[in-house]
Design a protein around this motif. Structure first.
Motif, PDB file in Angstrom:
ATOM      1  N   ARG A 197       0.864  -1.176   0.000  1.00  0.00           N
ATOM      2  CA  ARG A 197       0.000   0.000   0.000  1.00  0.00           C
ATOM      3  C   ARG A 197       0.903   1.229   0.000  1.00  0.00           C
ATOM      4  N   VAL A 198       0.571   2.206  -0.836  1.00  0.00           N
ATOM      5  CA  VAL A 198       1.374   3.419  -0.939  1.00  0.00           C
ATOM      6  C   VAL A 198       0.506   4.613  -0.549  1.00  0.00           C
ATOM      7  N   GLU A 199       0.881   5.276   0.532  1.00  0.00           N
ATOM      8  CA  GLU A 199       0.177   6.491   0.947  1.00  0.00           C
ATOM      9  C   GLU A 199       1.070   7.704   0.690  1.00  0.00           C
ATOM     10  N   ALA A 200       0.472   8.767   0.142  1.00  0.00           N
ATOM     11  CA  ALA A 200       1.196  10.011  -0.113  1.00  0.00           C
ATOM     12  C   ALA A 200       1.321  10.775   1.197  1.00  0.00           C
ATOM     13  N   TRP A 201       2.546  10.952   1.647  1.00  0.00           N
ATOM     14  CA  TRP A 201       2.835  11.511   2.964  1.00  0.00           C
ATOM     15  C   TRP A 201       3.253  12.980   2.838  1.00  0.00           C
ATOM     16  N   PHE A 202       2.442  13.867   3.403  1.00  0.00           N
ATOM     17  CA  PHE A 202       2.745  15.291   3.411  1.00  0.00           C
ATOM     18  C   PHE A 202       3.617  15.595   4.624  1.00  0.00           C
ATOM     19  N   GLU A 203       4.882  15.243   4.513  1.00  0.00           N
ATOM     20  CA  GLU A 203       5.765  15.318   5.669  1.00  0.00           C
ATOM     21  C   GLU A 203       5.815  16.720   6.275  1.00  0.00           C
ATOM     22  N   TYR A 204       5.882  17.750   5.442  1.00  0.00           N
ATOM     23  CA  TYR A 204       6.114  19.091   5.967  1.00  0.00           C
ATOM     24  C   TYR A 204       4.831  19.807   6.375  1.00  0.00           C
ATOM     25  N   GLY A 205       3.677  19.288   6.031  1.00  0.00           N
ATOM     26  CA  GLY A 205       2.434  19.880   6.503  1.00  0.00           C
ATOM     27  C   GLY A 205       2.378  21.377   6.300  1.00  0.00           C
ATOM     28  N   PHE A 206       2.249  22.125   7.416  1.00  0.00           N
ATOM     29  CA  PHE A 206       2.172  23.583   7.343  1.00  0.00           C
ATOM     30  C   PHE A 206       3.539  24.245   7.159  1.00  0.00           C
ATOM     31  N   VAL A 207       4.600  23.458   7.050  1.00  0.00           N
ATOM     32  CA  VAL A 207       5.934  24.017   6.810  1.00  0.00           C
ATOM     33  C   VAL A 207       6.108  24.242   5.306  1.00  0.00           C
ATOM     34  N   ALA A 208       6.576  25.444   4.935  1.00  0.00           N
ATOM     35  CA  ALA A 208       6.697  25.771   3.508  1.00  0.00           C
ATOM     36  C   ALA A 208       8.099  26.200   3.118  1.00  0.00           C
ATOM     37  N   GLY A 209       9.046  26.114   4.019  1.00  0.00           N
ATOM     38  CA  GLY A 209      10.408  26.481   3.663  1.00  0.00           C
ATOM     39  C   GLY A 209      11.402  26.039   4.715  1.00  0.00           C
ATOM     40  N   TRP A 210      12.585  25.722   4.268  1.00  0.00           N
ATOM     41  CA  TRP A 210      13.679  25.311   5.145  1.00  0.00           C
ATOM     42  C   TRP A 210      14.946  26.011   4.667  1.00  0.00           C
ATOM     43  N   THR A 211      15.687  26.603   5.564  1.00  0.00           N
ATOM     44  CA  THR A 211      16.866  27.376   5.168  1.00  0.00           C
ATOM     45  C   THR A 211      17.925  26.522   4.483  1.00  0.00           C
ATOM     46  N   GLY A 212      17.896  25.227   4.718  1.00  0.00           N
ATOM     47  CA  GLY A 212      18.873  24.349   4.082  1.00  0.00           C
ATOM     48  C   GLY A 212      18.530  23.971   2.653  1.00  0.00           C
ATOM     49  N   ASN A 213      17.388  24.449   2.150  1.00  0.00           N
ATOM     50  CA  ASN A 213      16.986  24.070   0.790  1.00  0.00           C
ATOM     51  C   ASN A 213      16.446  25.272   0.008  1.00  0.00           C
ATOM     52  N   LEU A 214      16.917  26.465   0.330  1.00  0.00           N
ATOM     53  CA  LEU A 214      16.452  27.655  -0.370  1.00  0.00           C
ATOM     54  C   LEU A 214      17.225  27.839  -1.674  1.00  0.00           C
ATOM     55  N   PRO A 255      18.826  30.009  -4.810  1.00  0.00           N
ATOM     56  CA  PRO A 255      19.511  31.317  -4.814  1.00  0.00           C
ATOM     57  C   PRO A 255      18.513  32.468  -4.957  1.00  0.00           C
ATOM     58  N   GLY A 256      18.615  33.437  -4.072  1.00  0.00           N
ATOM     59  CA  GLY A 256      17.722  34.582  -4.116  1.00  0.00           C
ATOM     60  C   GLY A 256      16.426  34.398  -3.359  1.00  0.00           C
ATOM     61  N   ALA A 257      16.118  33.181  -2.939  1.00  0.00           N
ATOM     62  CA  ALA A 257      14.880  32.919  -2.195  1.00  0.00           C
ATOM     63  C   ALA A 257      15.015  33.423  -0.765  1.00  0.00           C
TER      64      ALA A 257
END
Length: 617
Positions: free
Chosen positions: A102-119, A121-123
């Protein structure tokens, strides 16, 4: 590779009715997304250890990990640029369902919309918050970045934020044959948040102009914020079920205490309300417990917290602390503890930390297969695979040579454009149903960029789908489309080398069918003969092939016309009022690629007529 094939065959042959019921689940994170082959390897490991459910990360670090139209409309991006034009969710569905997971789509970050380690350039905060900075969750001090995690959160009470997340979840529900949607981080970062302008304005509106309390732990202020999240959870649950009522909607909340409701007290995450008010189908309650005694306290509290503990599935981390890692024996003891308390299974965080433990589990606690308690026993048993080595069912015509390029379960084959070089795949279809049809692609720079796979459905209609066998991203199982098939052995796929350019070759390997549960409610298509007998009419589309503009006509009155691609996506739809014999002109978008499309027309009786149209550019 042969071991992987044998595992899949054994899983196909094992009667579902003989299996016990127990949730055996884990989470698949982006660390395993380096390639389609890497995802396949993880699914093989889980299946071999008799897991039955995998939560696949689809919302991470501010990006969808699928090709999202909704995200594109907001940001101009369809997925995390790390994965370019790959569709991680589609790859995980193919590989997970191939082995019966069974494969469930997991919204790991939920209400999180940004992480400084994955911005990028310019974001500043992440793609969606840079477009909508007013969506950003804020402390009383004005600080937005959560220093504990380096996350930027979205304002939980903002309807625009909620609608955005709901649109991502319902997009997956409509387009992908997932078995469920799992939500996560449906909470606050801490009690300090809730002071963004929208939330403050909403609170004032509901409290006669009074400002929110400045103390984040004020009981009434906590309750107000938690209630807004509860209302969102009810909305997202109802929205997903409205699209596909068969989908399981789950959540992964937390519990870090044996005597207090830590999820609520620390994060305003009132998962008890979701369970008690039937706005979640089940919860995988996450905890980090370094000893069995601590874990016992956590799961006992969770069980006693809700009205229906059968919806609660304990989950625990293999590495619950920086210097603590559970042994294999401890891992099994945690699983046994949950069972002894009447829980119907467990989830283990997470697949990375399970590396090297699958064999132990398959020889001890998970020695025999089990099905998830909340799914039909045969839910993922309707599938069949024909490897290229099965000469009785992968029938060769002409001259096919063995390639040095490995395929699904051994060497692949290839052929040049000599007339008559073809392969016919005969598959034993398990039951009358809609199926996802996949062909395993072995790619190389000298292969056909438009290898023609012809799929024949239950009506006898043949649809040709071309696959670029020079594209590295197509290596592995590529979906040819959704097709209705009747039970029994039949030729489903034919691969021809006829249109292969001189000096190039066409690759051949395995073919896979997986029942598309998302389409279980869709009616079977009528054959031309059946259509005439039932309605006295057939649908005509002309000219065919078409450059993009064509007419449709039937011998009965029509009330709607639509066109779908081979993945079932609607590319044109229009209500009409056509008298019998009248023609209607369809103008398709110029951006649509060439290929096979299905035009459908609804009669006054509600029945649909259909015809295939070949679009040429």
């Amino acid at each position: 590779m042969k071991k992987r094939f044998l595992t899949a065959v054994l899983a196909l042959l094992l009667p579902a009715a003989t299996m016990a019921q127990e949730l055996r689940a884990t989470w698949l994170t982006r660390t395993k997304y380096s390639s389609r082959a890497a995802i396949a390897q993880q699914m093989d490991s889980l299946a071999s250890a008799n897991f039955n459910t995998v939560y696949v990360n689809v919302w991470s670090r501010g990006y969808p990990l699928f090709q999202s139209t909704r995200f594109f409309q907001q940001t101009g991006l369809r997925t995390d640029p790390t994965y370019a034009d790959r569709d991680i969710l589609a790859e995980a569905i193919a590989e997970g369902h191939r082995v019966g997971l069974r494969v469930e789509a997991w919204f790991e970050y939920g209400f999180v919309a940004g992480w400084t380690g994955n911005l990028a350039p310019g974001a500043v905060r992440g793609p969606i918050l840079d477009v909508h900075p007013d969506w950003t969750a804020t402390k009383l001090s004005g600080q937005q970045l959560d220093p504990a995690s380096n996350f930027y959160w979205m304002a939980q009470s903002n309807p625009a934020v909620q609608n955005f997340l709901i649109s991502l979840a319902t997009e997956i529900s409509r387009r992908y044959d997932v078995d469920g949607i799992q939500l996560d981080r449906i909470r606050y970062a801490s009690l300090d948040y809730g002071y963004d302008p929208f939330t403050v304005g909403l609170y004032r509106q509901e409290h006669n102009g009074a400002a929110p309390p400045t103390a984040g732990n004020d009981a009434a202020w906590m309750r107000w914020r938690a209630d807004k999240i509860n209302a969102f959870h009810a909305r997202v649950y109802d929205s997903i079920k409205a699209v596909n009522p068969r989908l399981i909607v789950s959540n992964a909340p937390s519990q870090y205490g044996s005597s207090t409701y830590t999820a609520y007290n620390q994060y305003l995450q009132d998962w008890k309300w979701w369970v008690d008010n039937n706005k979640v189908d089940n919860v995988q309650v996450q905890s980090y417990a370094s000893t069995q005694a601590v874990y016992d306290g956590y799961i006992t509290y969770a069980k006693n917290l809700v009205n229906d503990p059968t919806k609660v599935y304990p989950s625990f981390a293999v590495s619950p602390g920086s210097s603590v890692v559970l042994t294999n024996q401890q891992l099994v003891s945690y699983l046994d503890l949950a069972r002894s308390k009447g829980f119907l299974g467990s989830a283990i965080w997470f697949i990375d930390d399970l590396a090297g433990r699958f064999r132990y589990l398959s020889r001890t606690r998970y020695a025999t297969p089990a099905t998830a308690p909340f799914a039909a026993a045969d839910w993922r048993t309707f599938r069949t695979l024909v490897p290229i080595t099965d000469a009785a069912n992968a029938v060769r015509s002409g001259t096919w040579l063995t390639s040095n390029n490995p395929g699904y379960s051994g060497p692949s084959l290839y052929a040049d454009n000599t007339a008559g070089n073809a392969l016919d795949y005969f598959l034993t279809v398990p039951a009358d149903a809609w199926y996802e049809v996949y062909a395993y692609q072995v790619v190389s720079s000298n292969r056909n960029a438009a290898a023609p796979f012809q799929v024949t459905d239950a009506t006898g209609a043949a649809t040709t789908v071309t696959v670029d066998q020079t594209r590295v991203g197509n290596a592995g199982f590529v979906k040819l489309g959704d097709f209705y098939l009747r039970a029994g052995r039949q030729r489903v796929v034919r691969l021809s080398a006829d249109n292969t350019p001189a000096g190039r070759f066409v690759s051949a390997d395995a073919v896979l069918l997986v029942r598309n549960r998302r389409l279980d409610g869709r009616a079977a298509p009528l054959s031309t003969r059946q259509s005439r007998k039932a309605t006295g009419s057939q649908l005509q589309a002309f000219p065919n092939p078409s450059p993009g503009t064509f007419s449709v006509r039937a011998e009965t009155a029509l009330t709607a016309v639509r066109v779908t691609d081979q993945l079932g996506r609607v590319v044109f739809e229009q209500p009409v009022r056509l008298a019998a014999g009248a023609a209607y002109t369809v103008q398709l978008r110029t951006a649509l690629p060439a290929g096979q499309y299905v035009v459908q027309a609804r009669q006054a009786s509600g029945q649909w007529l259909s015809a295939n149209v070949q679009l040429r550019r």
